[in-house]
Design an enzyme around this catalytic site. Sequence first.
Site, mmCIF file in Angstrom:
data_model
loop_
_atom_site.group_PDB
_atom_site.id
_atom_site.type_symbol
_atom_site.label_atom_id
_atom_site.label_comp_id
_atom_site.label_asym_id
_atom_site.label_seq_id
_atom_site.Cartn_x
_atom_site.Cartn_y
_atom_site.Cartn_z
ATOM 1 N N ASN A 55 25.252 28.632 -16.531
ATOM 2 C CA ASN A 55 25.140 27.667 -15.434
ATOM 3 C C ASN A 55 24.378 28.285 -14.262
ATOM 4 O OD1 ASN A 55 27.530 29.245 -15.224
ATOM 5 N ND2 ASN A 55 28.423 27.833 -13.749
ATOM 6 N N ILE A 56 23.571 27.433 -13.649
ATOM 7 C CA ILE A 56 22.727 27.868 -12.535
ATOM 8 C C ILE A 56 22.978 26.932 -11.356
ATOM 9 C CG2 ILE A 56 20.355 28.265 -11.769
ATOM 10 C CD1 ILE A 56 19.640 28.801 -14.734
ATOM 11 N N GLU A 57 23.625 27.473 -10.324
ATOM 12 C CA GLU A 57 24.009 26.644 -9.176
ATOM 13 C C GLU A 57 22.984 26.742 -8.053
ATOM 14 O OE1 GLU A 57 28.040 27.837 -8.255
ATOM 15 O OE2 GLU A 57 28.800 26.784 -10.042
ATOM 16 N N CYS A 68 24.144 22.817 -15.802
ATOM 17 C CA CYS A 68 25.177 23.386 -16.673
ATOM 18 C C CYS A 68 24.573 24.328 -17.710
ATOM 19 C CB CYS A 68 25.900 22.282 -17.430
ATOM 20 S SG CYS A 68 26.868 21.170 -16.407
ATOM 21 N N GLU A 86 25.169 24.443 -20.885
ATOM 22 C CA GLU A 86 24.798 23.743 -22.118
ATOM 23 C C GLU A 86 23.399 23.145 -22.006
ATOM 24 O OE1 GLU A 86 27.487 23.476 -20.316
ATOM 25 O OE2 GLU A 86 29.271 22.996 -21.505
ATOM 26 N N CYS A 133 30.492 18.916 -20.061
ATOM 27 C CA CYS A 133 30.695 17.753 -19.185
ATOM 28 C C CYS A 133 30.080 16.510 -19.823
ATOM 29 C CB CYS A 133 30.097 18.008 -17.805
ATOM 30 S SG CYS A 133 28.298 17.819 -17.757
ATOM 31 N N CYS A 165 26.220 16.454 -20.172
ATOM 32 C CA CYS A 165 25.739 17.340 -21.247
ATOM 33 C C CYS A 165 26.038 16.746 -22.625
ATOM 34 C CB CYS A 165 26.354 18.726 -21.116
ATOM 35 S SG CYS A 165 25.669 19.670 -19.740
HETATM 36 N N1 THU Z 1 29.586 23.732 -15.808
HETATM 37 C C1 THU Z 1 28.891 24.060 -16.934
HETATM 38 O O1 THU Z 1 28.017 24.943 -16.902
HETATM 39 N N2 THU Z 1 29.175 23.410 -18.069
HETATM 40 C C2 THU Z 1 30.127 22.433 -18.184
HETATM 41 O O2 THU Z 1 30.238 21.804 -19.223
HETATM 42 C C3 THU Z 1 31.032 22.165 -17.064
HETATM 43 C C4 THU Z 1 30.561 22.661 -15.743
HETATM 44 C C5 THU Z 1 29.318 24.454 -14.571
HETATM 45 C C6 THU Z 1 28.611 23.676 -13.524
HETATM 46 C C7 THU Z 1 29.043 24.404 -12.271
HETATM 47 O O3 THU Z 1 28.164 25.510 -12.069
HETATM 48 C C8 THU Z 1 30.418 24.951 -12.592
HETATM 49 O O4 THU Z 1 30.532 24.892 -14.004
HETATM 50 C C9 THU Z 1 31.549 24.172 -11.963
HETATM 51 O O5 THU Z 1 31.439 22.826 -12.225
#
Ligand code: THU
Length: 129
Positions: free
Chosen positions: A40-42, A51, A53, A84, A87
């Site tokens: 995941n890259i915020e 996300c 995935e 999520c 995804c």
């Molecule tokens: N996140 C994912 O990378 N995959 C998911 O299926 C659920 C959420 C990440 C997004 C965000 O960076 C962190 O988890 C919290 O939501």
Amino acid sequence: MDALVEAAARARERACAPYSGFRVGAALEDAEGRIWTGCNIENASYGLTVCAERVALLKALSEGARAFRRLAVVTAAGALTPPCGACRQLLWEYAGDIEIILSDGGARSETLRLSQLLPRPFDATYFRP
Ligand code: THU
């Protein structure tokens, strides 16, 4: 441990998650056995977060992979973490009813199919039968 889960666990270490602190790793296996990883890259805007995935899937597609077998998702959460909704929808479009392995990177794991996580999915068959 399954090489796919191991790859997802390694990808998780590269997560860019300074805001949530929730680190996610994903690994997608294509029909030729190649493994595509994502984390995941915020972003400070929050809404631009991508996300793990989706990173894995988009990397694979952009490099030409078109058929997929399995996806592993690794987190260290108390409960095994499924992809999520957004995804799931994107995975359905490009990977179909693949196997999804949820893992804590250690002893705990659960294997499902995407159709269990996304029953009655919307797709192009509704408007392009
Ligand atoms: N996140 C994912 O990378 N995959 C998911 O299926 C659920 C959420 C990440 C997004 C965000 O960076 C962190 O988890 C919290 O939501």
